[in-house]
Write an enzyme that holds these catalytic residues in place. Structure first.
Site, PDB file in Angstrom:
ATOM      1  N   ASP A  85      63.173  51.725  56.768  1.00 58.68           N
ATOM      2  CA  ASP A  85      62.881  51.426  58.157  1.00 58.68           C
ATOM      3  C   ASP A  85      63.997  52.010  59.015  1.00 58.68           C
ATOM      4  O   ASP A  85      65.091  52.310  58.525  1.00 58.68           O
ATOM      5  CB  ASP A  85      62.784  49.913  58.373  1.00 58.68           C
ATOM      6  CG  ASP A  85      61.530  49.322  57.761  1.00 58.68           C
ATOM      7  OD1 ASP A  85      60.492  50.017  57.752  1.00 58.68           O
ATOM      8  OD2 ASP A  85      61.583  48.169  57.284  1.00 58.68           O
ATOM      9  N   ARG A 136      53.890  61.300  49.017  1.00 61.43           N
ATOM     10  CA  ARG A 136      52.605  61.363  49.705  1.00 61.43           C
ATOM     11  C   ARG A 136      52.878  61.889  51.103  1.00 61.43           C
ATOM     12  O   ARG A 136      53.931  61.628  51.691  1.00 61.43           O
ATOM     13  CB  ARG A 136      51.954  59.977  49.791  1.00 61.43           C
ATOM     14  CG  ARG A 136      51.382  59.502  48.491  1.00 61.43           C
ATOM     15  CD  ARG A 136      50.154  60.289  48.072  1.00 61.43           C
ATOM     16  NE  ARG A 136      48.960  59.893  48.829  1.00 61.43           N
ATOM     17  CZ  ARG A 136      47.806  60.549  48.777  1.00 61.43           C
ATOM     18  NH1 ARG A 136      47.687  61.634  48.034  1.00 61.43           N
ATOM     19  NH2 ARG A 136      46.773  60.121  49.465  1.00 61.43           N
ATOM     20  N   GLU A 180      44.997  58.982  61.187  1.00 59.64           N
ATOM     21  CA  GLU A 180      46.005  59.251  60.161  1.00 59.64           C
ATOM     22  C   GLU A 180      45.335  59.407  58.799  1.00 59.64           C
ATOM     23  O   GLU A 180      44.721  58.477  58.287  1.00 59.64           O
ATOM     24  CB  GLU A 180      47.009  58.096  60.140  1.00 59.64           C
ATOM     25  CG  GLU A 180      48.269  58.361  59.362  1.00 59.64           C
ATOM     26  CD  GLU A 180      49.307  57.264  59.596  1.00 59.64           C
ATOM     27  OE1 GLU A 180      49.648  56.586  58.619  1.00 59.64           O
ATOM     28  OE2 GLU A 180      49.759  57.087  60.744  1.00 59.64           O
ATOM     29  N   ARG A 231      50.698  34.539  55.398  1.00 55.11           N
ATOM     30  CA  ARG A 231      51.171  33.437  56.232  1.00 55.11           C
ATOM     31  C   ARG A 231      50.088  32.379  56.370  1.00 55.11           C
ATOM     32  O   ARG A 231      48.932  32.710  56.613  1.00 55.11           O
ATOM     33  CB  ARG A 231      51.535  33.929  57.632  1.00 55.11           C
ATOM     34  CG  ARG A 231      52.734  34.843  57.685  1.00 55.11           C
ATOM     35  CD  ARG A 231      53.250  34.928  59.119  1.00 55.11           C
ATOM     36  NE  ARG A 231      54.221  36.005  59.192  1.00 55.11           N
ATOM     37  CZ  ARG A 231      54.121  37.035  60.011  1.00 55.11           C
ATOM     38  NH1 ARG A 231      53.096  37.133  60.818  1.00 55.11           N
ATOM     39  NH2 ARG A 231      55.054  37.957  60.019  1.00 55.11           N
ATOM     40  N   TYR A 271      62.070  55.040  50.907  1.00 54.22           N
ATOM     41  CA  TYR A 271      61.456  54.798  52.212  1.00 54.22           C
ATOM     42  C   TYR A 271      62.298  53.774  52.962  1.00 54.22           C
ATOM     43  O   TYR A 271      62.533  52.668  52.478  1.00 54.22           O
ATOM     44  CB  TYR A 271      60.023  54.290  52.067  1.00 54.22           C
ATOM     45  CG  TYR A 271      59.369  54.066  53.407  1.00 54.22           C
ATOM     46  CD1 TYR A 271      58.824  55.151  54.102  1.00 54.22           C
ATOM     47  CD2 TYR A 271      59.334  52.819  53.992  1.00 54.22           C
ATOM     48  CE1 TYR A 271      58.244  54.974  55.345  1.00 54.22           C
ATOM     49  CE2 TYR A 271      58.765  52.632  55.247  1.00 54.22           C
ATOM     50  CZ  TYR A 271      58.227  53.711  55.917  1.00 54.22           C
ATOM     51  OH  TYR A 271      57.664  53.541  57.153  1.00 54.22           O
ATOM     52  N   ARG A 279      44.082  54.758  59.436  1.00 57.98           N
ATOM     53  CA  ARG A 279      44.238  53.996  60.666  1.00 57.98           C
ATOM     54  C   ARG A 279      44.117  54.904  61.882  1.00 57.98           C
ATOM     55  O   ARG A 279      44.233  56.120  61.787  1.00 57.98           O
ATOM     56  CB  ARG A 279      45.573  53.259  60.702  1.00 57.98           C
ATOM     57  CG  ARG A 279      46.808  54.133  60.607  1.00 57.98           C
ATOM     58  CD  ARG A 279      48.064  53.271  60.606  1.00 57.98           C
ATOM     59  NE  ARG A 279      49.300  54.043  60.525  1.00 57.98           N
ATOM     60  CZ  ARG A 279      50.527  53.539  60.621  1.00 57.98           C
ATOM     61  NH1 ARG A 279      50.671  52.233  60.798  1.00 57.98           N
ATOM     62  NH2 ARG A 279      51.589  54.302  60.547  1.00 57.98           N
ATOM     63  N   ARG A 309      55.555  42.259  47.507  1.00 61.48           N
ATOM     64  CA  ARG A 309      56.017  41.536  48.681  1.00 61.48           C
ATOM     65  C   ARG A 309      54.936  41.488  49.765  1.00 61.48           C
ATOM     66  O   ARG A 309      55.212  41.608  50.946  1.00 61.48           O
ATOM     67  CB  ARG A 309      57.291  42.200  49.216  1.00 61.48           C
ATOM     68  CG  ARG A 309      58.429  42.180  48.220  1.00 61.48           C
ATOM     69  CD  ARG A 309      59.657  42.871  48.753  1.00 61.48           C
ATOM     70  NE  ARG A 309      60.232  42.182  49.885  1.00 61.48           N
ATOM     71  CZ  ARG A 309      61.273  42.614  50.585  1.00 61.48           C
ATOM     72  NH1 ARG A 309      61.842  43.760  50.261  1.00 61.48           N
ATOM     73  NH2 ARG A 309      61.741  41.942  51.607  1.00 61.48           N
TER      74      ARG A 309
END
Length: 368
Positions: free
Chosen positions: A349, A247, A299, A174, A347, A279, A170
């Site tokens: 949101d 992880r 991170e 764009r 996982y 990041r 996914r």
């Protein structure tokens, strides 16, 4: 003594406690950490709300969930627009016309699509069998090499050729000049931080911190009529079917004294393989901070061990089969409710966790 013992003061446990106490139930919430909020906890430093366990941007298309969280605190207008740094070259994320223009000099969507198709055709992948092949079949070789390969291999600690294709099926692409990472209708950061929400949710519950459920399991077994468990499901069952894999992350957080603006953006992903971190987060930008100093977090993805915080479940076939065995046990429990990312080995949101907790409340109480 209590109607519910809630193990974990994160989002799932806090929502459940809030809704249960509204119905007149008595809840005890425990957490092994020294603070409430789980991974959405904000630590205040230099007047800046630091996202202690990584960036948390609230986004959802669910109007009911959006109205629900706004009932606790007002959200700002933060729009997530990360950038990628590949060896000093800066690219917009998610992949969009700004990215394609920087990479290839193309201006129109037609030109960008033709460039991607040309690269895909050159490689000739018809049936992707791993993450590398899947990514190239979606966006071509240039984007894969510069913006996906290094970041992904650092994140998962494995070669992209050894990772399953489904991880990246996914991939957002764009063909518009739009740097907004999420497509969701609602998006923002709670003004004052996520602690404001959790504190309000738990204000009518008894809360005990720095308490490990497994150190005092016998003590807690008779303390409530039911248990809401949000920890690792394999740990609950003493790993009888084996250990589920994750992880983990390590954060290196520092106050930057000599500037009020370190990188000009909340999140910059480092997509080359040689940079050890994935990041840098500059926390003040979440809330448009004007403080004289700034705070950054680097991170670092690491292999999970039992002494680390489990962040990302590794949902490969072996782990999913193991989880299904644990879920069969969980489904048979009469007085234990399992919820959240660790108990469900998935996982989520934030809006999904809140939605799942509200579903659990509806199932538990119905019209009672």
């Amino acid at each position: 003594m209590y109607d519910y013992l809630i193990v974990g003061a994160g989002l799932f446990g806090s929502v459940f406690a809030y809704e249960a106490t509204k119905k007149g139930k008595k809840c005890l919430v425990i957490d092994k950490r020294n603070h409430i909020g789980g991974n959405v906890y904000n630590e205040k430093k230099e007047g800046i709300n630091v996202h202690k366990y990584g960036a948390h941007i609230f986004h959802t298309n669910n109007e009911q969930i959006w109205n629900y969280v706004n009932g606790f605190v007002e959200f700002n207008r933060y729009t997530h627009s990360p950038v990628a740094n590949y060896k000093g070259e800066i690219y917009n994320l998610p992949f969009n016309m700004n990215t394609f223009n920087k990479l290839w000099g193309v201006v129109t969507p037609k030109e960008a699509k033709e460039k991607i198709e040309e690269q895909k055709g050159r490689v000739g992948i018809n049936n992707p069998t791993n993450l590398e092949e899947q990514a190239i079949s979606l966006v071509g070789t240039d984007i894969y090499e510069k913006l996906i390969k290094g970041y992904t291999e650092k994140q998962w600690g494995r070669s992209a050729k050894d990772l399953p294709a489904f991880i990246i099926k996914r991939l957002p692409v764009r063909f518009t000049y739009d740097n907004n990472y999420f497509n969701d209708k609602y998006q923002g950061i709670p003004i004052g931080g996520y602690n404001v929400i959790i504190e309000k949710m738990l204000e009518k519950s008894d809360v005990r911190l720095e308490v490990d459920y497994f150190d005092k399991k016998e003590e807690f077994e008779g303390i409530a009529h039911k248990t809401v468990y949000t920890g690792m499901i394999d740990q609950y069952y003493d790993y009888i079917y084996g250990v589920l894999e994750y992880r983990s992350l390590k954060f290196e957080t520092n106050v930057v004294e000599d500037t009020d603006n370190f990188q000009g953006n909340t999140i910059v992903n480092y997509t080359d393989r040689d940079t050890p971190y994935t990041r840098i987060i500059e926390h003040k930008h979440f809330e448009y901070g004007t403080q004289e100093k700034t705070i950054i977090s680097k991170e670092y993805p690491i292999e999970w061990k039992k002494c680390n915080e489990p962040y990302y479940p590794i949902n490969n076939q072996q782990n999913n089969e193991t989880y299904r065995k644990y879920k069969e046990l969980a489904d048979g429990e009469q007085n234990v409710i399992f919820g959240g990312r660790l108990a469900n080995y998935n996982y989520y949101d934030m809006h999904q966790v809140i939605g799942a907790a509200l579903v659990a409340i509806e199932k538990e109480f119905g019209d009672k």
